[in-house]
Scaffold this motif. Structure first.
Motif, PDB file in Angstrom:
ATOM      1  N   THR A 129      37.412  43.007  50.577  1.00 64.01           N
ATOM      2  CA  THR A 129      37.145  42.123  49.442  1.00 64.01           C
ATOM      3  C   THR A 129      35.647  41.993  49.188  1.00 64.01           C
ATOM      4  O   THR A 129      35.178  42.094  48.043  1.00 64.01           O
ATOM      5  CB  THR A 129      37.751  40.730  49.712  1.00 64.01           C
ATOM      6  N   LEU A 130      34.877  41.785  50.247  1.00 59.38           N
ATOM      7  CA  LEU A 130      33.439  41.625  50.091  1.00 59.38           C
ATOM      8  C   LEU A 130      32.785  42.919  49.622  1.00 59.38           C
ATOM      9  O   LEU A 130      31.864  42.894  48.792  1.00 59.38           O
ATOM     10  CB  LEU A 130      32.823  41.153  51.409  1.00 59.38           C
ATOM     11  N   HIS A 131      33.253  44.054  50.111  1.00 66.01           N
ATOM     12  CA  HIS A 131      32.701  45.338  49.678  1.00 66.01           C
ATOM     13  C   HIS A 131      32.945  45.549  48.179  1.00 66.01           C
ATOM     14  O   HIS A 131      32.040  45.946  47.435  1.00 66.01           O
ATOM     15  CB  HIS A 131      33.321  46.488  50.469  1.00 66.01           C
ATOM     16  N   ILE A 132      34.172  45.295  47.747  1.00 66.01           N
ATOM     17  CA  ILE A 132      34.505  45.516  46.336  1.00 66.01           C
ATOM     18  C   ILE A 132      33.757  44.534  45.442  1.00 66.01           C
ATOM     19  O   ILE A 132      33.224  44.906  44.391  1.00 66.01           O
ATOM     20  CB  ILE A 132      36.026  45.408  46.137  1.00 66.01           C
ATOM     21  N   TYR A 133      33.689  43.278  45.865  1.00 59.26           N
ATOM     22  CA  TYR A 133      32.965  42.290  45.065  1.00 59.26           C
ATOM     23  C   TYR A 133      31.489  42.660  44.959  1.00 59.26           C
ATOM     24  O   TYR A 133      30.870  42.519  43.892  1.00 59.26           O
ATOM     25  CB  TYR A 133      33.133  40.901  45.666  1.00 59.26           C
ATOM     26  N   ALA A 134      30.897  43.142  46.051  1.00 61.60           N
ATOM     27  CA  ALA A 134      29.493  43.555  46.013  1.00 61.60           C
ATOM     28  C   ALA A 134      29.288  44.702  45.032  1.00 61.60           C
ATOM     29  O   ALA A 134      28.255  44.793  44.368  1.00 61.60           O
ATOM     30  CB  ALA A 134      29.024  43.969  47.410  1.00 61.60           C
TER      31      ALA A 134
ATOM     32  N   ILE B 115      24.951  33.579  41.174  1.00 58.81           N
ATOM     33  CA  ILE B 115      24.884  33.682  39.714  1.00 58.81           C
ATOM     34  C   ILE B 115      26.234  33.335  39.093  1.00 58.81           C
ATOM     35  O   ILE B 115      26.320  32.545  38.146  1.00 58.81           O
ATOM     36  CB  ILE B 115      24.449  35.099  39.298  1.00 58.81           C
ATOM     37  N   GLU B 116      27.313  33.900  39.646  1.00 55.78           N
ATOM     38  CA  GLU B 116      28.619  33.673  39.038  1.00 55.78           C
ATOM     39  C   GLU B 116      29.127  32.259  39.265  1.00 55.78           C
ATOM     40  O   GLU B 116      29.990  31.790  38.520  1.00 55.78           O
ATOM     41  CB  GLU B 116      29.610  34.716  39.563  1.00 55.78           C
ATOM     42  N   ALA B 117      28.573  31.572  40.243  1.00 60.76           N
ATOM     43  CA  ALA B 117      28.941  30.170  40.440  1.00 60.76           C
ATOM     44  C   ALA B 117      28.546  29.313  39.245  1.00 60.76           C
ATOM     45  O   ALA B 117      29.154  28.266  38.990  1.00 60.76           O
ATOM     46  CB  ALA B 117      28.292  29.623  41.711  1.00 60.76           C
ATOM     47  N   LYS B 118      27.531  29.751  38.504  1.00 59.64           N
ATOM     48  CA  LYS B 118      27.116  29.014  37.307  1.00 59.64           C
ATOM     49  C   LYS B 118      28.129  29.185  36.184  1.00 59.64           C
ATOM     50  O   LYS B 118      28.281  28.321  35.324  1.00 59.64           O
ATOM     51  CB  LYS B 118      25.743  29.487  36.828  1.00 59.64           C
ATOM     52  N   PHE B 119      28.823  30.331  36.170  1.00 58.64           N
ATOM     53  CA  PHE B 119      29.807  30.608  35.129  1.00 58.64           C
ATOM     54  C   PHE B 119      31.220  30.210  35.534  1.00 58.64           C
ATOM     55  O   PHE B 119      32.048  29.881  34.693  1.00 58.64           O
ATOM     56  CB  PHE B 119      29.787  32.105  34.774  1.00 58.64           C
ATOM     57  N   TYR B 120      31.499  30.279  36.840  1.00 55.62           N
ATOM     58  CA  TYR B 120      32.829  29.938  37.347  1.00 55.62           C
ATOM     59  C   TYR B 120      32.685  28.906  38.459  1.00 55.62           C
ATOM     60  O   TYR B 120      33.023  29.174  39.622  1.00 55.62           O
ATOM     61  CB  TYR B 120      33.531  31.181  37.890  1.00 55.62           C
ATOM     62  N   PRO B 121      32.195  27.714  38.150  1.00 50.13           N
ATOM     63  CA  PRO B 121      31.947  26.725  39.215  1.00 50.13           C
ATOM     64  C   PRO B 121      33.215  26.324  39.955  1.00 50.13           C
ATOM     65  O   PRO B 121      33.174  26.027  41.152  1.00 50.13           O
ATOM     66  CB  PRO B 121      31.342  25.536  38.458  1.00 50.13           C
ATOM     67  N   GLU B 122      34.345  26.329  39.251  1.00 51.15           N
ATOM     68  CA  GLU B 122      35.591  25.934  39.899  1.00 51.15           C
ATOM     69  C   GLU B 122      36.038  26.967  40.928  1.00 51.15           C
ATOM     70  O   GLU B 122      36.806  26.657  41.833  1.00 51.15           O
ATOM     71  CB  GLU B 122      36.700  25.740  38.848  1.00 51.15           C
ATOM     72  N   LEU B 123      35.542  28.177  40.804  1.00 55.57           N
ATOM     73  CA  LEU B 123      35.933  29.252  41.709  1.00 55.57           C
ATOM     74  C   LEU B 123      34.924  29.450  42.829  1.00 55.57           C
ATOM     75  O   LEU B 123      35.269  29.478  44.009  1.00 55.57           O
ATOM     76  CB  LEU B 123      36.088  30.550  40.909  1.00 55.57           C
TER      77      LEU B 123
ATOM     78  N   VAL C  43      31.377  45.612  42.287  1.00 53.21           N
ATOM     79  CA  VAL C  43      31.781  45.460  40.878  1.00 53.21           C
ATOM     80  C   VAL C  43      31.706  44.028  40.357  1.00 53.21           C
ATOM     81  O   VAL C  43      31.886  43.801  39.155  1.00 53.21           O
ATOM     82  CB  VAL C  43      33.207  46.009  40.667  1.00 53.21           C
ATOM     83  N   GLY C  44      31.467  43.049  41.226  1.00 55.19           N
ATOM     84  CA  GLY C  44      31.430  41.666  40.761  1.00 55.19           C
ATOM     85  C   GLY C  44      32.818  41.157  40.412  1.00 55.19           C
ATOM     86  O   GLY C  44      33.830  41.839  40.578  1.00 55.19           O
TER      87      GLY C  44
END
Length: 210
Positions: free
Chosen positions: A26-31, A112-120, A33-34
């Motif tokens: 999961t961490l590899h893929i997220y790193a 960065i994405e925490a600013k767009f998806y704070p609930e996640l 492709v986001g």
């Protein structure tokens, strides 16, 4: 005459390594492709597990990414060296070198994405940040007790100053220059740390830069 009960058919034995393998994938893929490109299919292929096994443990990709982010841990800091400058140098070098790693990229993406998806992403990043702030606050308070920096110095501002410069520099460095930046981490860390310490009136040990 009673018939003997049929013996239970053996099923596939549980895979004891599935969780660490899935979280690592999961961490590899997220790193790579986001969040926009993240899918359970990709995780299943990378981790070599069936989608059914994934969904039995994590019922959605949202829950899976949160679990993976929660598995990231702050590198354990050794006890203070007795010098705020040395403590900051160790932390700064570690930060610079981490940016070349998978977890470093995951951390930047998630912030960065925490600013767009704070609930996640919000809570997971808050928990991770709290670990850093707790460690860093103790280092600064010890330095105040030793008389290295003035009373009332804000640990948060010192952390923001050092970490902000480092992360901004990493983000503005071209990819082909990153290996050189990592190799040069001790020298650049020293430049940043001494710049920040000079602005807060650091009084170090004998032989340290003023």
């Amino acid at each position: 005459m009673t018939s003997a009960a049929a013996a239970p058919r053996p099923g596939r034995p549980p895979d004891p390594d599935i969780e660490p393998r899935v979280l690592d994938a999961t961490l590899h893929i997220y790193a790579e492709v986001g969040w926009a490109g993240f899918t359970m299919d990709a995780v299943a292929r990378r981790a070599r597990v069936g989608k059914a096994a994934l969904y039995r443990r994590w019922e959605s990709k949202e829950k899976l990414i949160v679990a993976a982010l929660a598995s990231l841990t702050t590198p354990v800091m050794a006890e203070s060296t007795g010098s705020l400058r040395e403590d900051l140098l160790a932390m700064a070098i570690r930060t610079l070198r981490a940016q070349q790693s998978r977890d470093g990229l995951v951390g930047i993406r998630a912030q960065i994405e925490a600013k767009f998806y704070p609930e996640l992403f919000g809570q997971a990043m808050e928990d991770l940040g709290k670990q850093w702030r707790t460690i860093f606050r103790s280092l600064v308070l010890l330095a105040i007790e030793r008389g290295e920096i003035p009373k009332g110095t804000s640990p948060a501002l010192v952390l923001d100053a050092v970490n902000g410069i480092l992360v901004n520099h990493v983000l503005s460095t071209p990819l082909d220059k990153m290996p050189a930046l990592v190799e040069d981490a001790p020298r650049y860390a020293e430049t940043v740390v001494d710049f920040v310490l000079s602005s807060i009136g650091y009084r170090g040990r004998a032989g340290e830069p003023a």
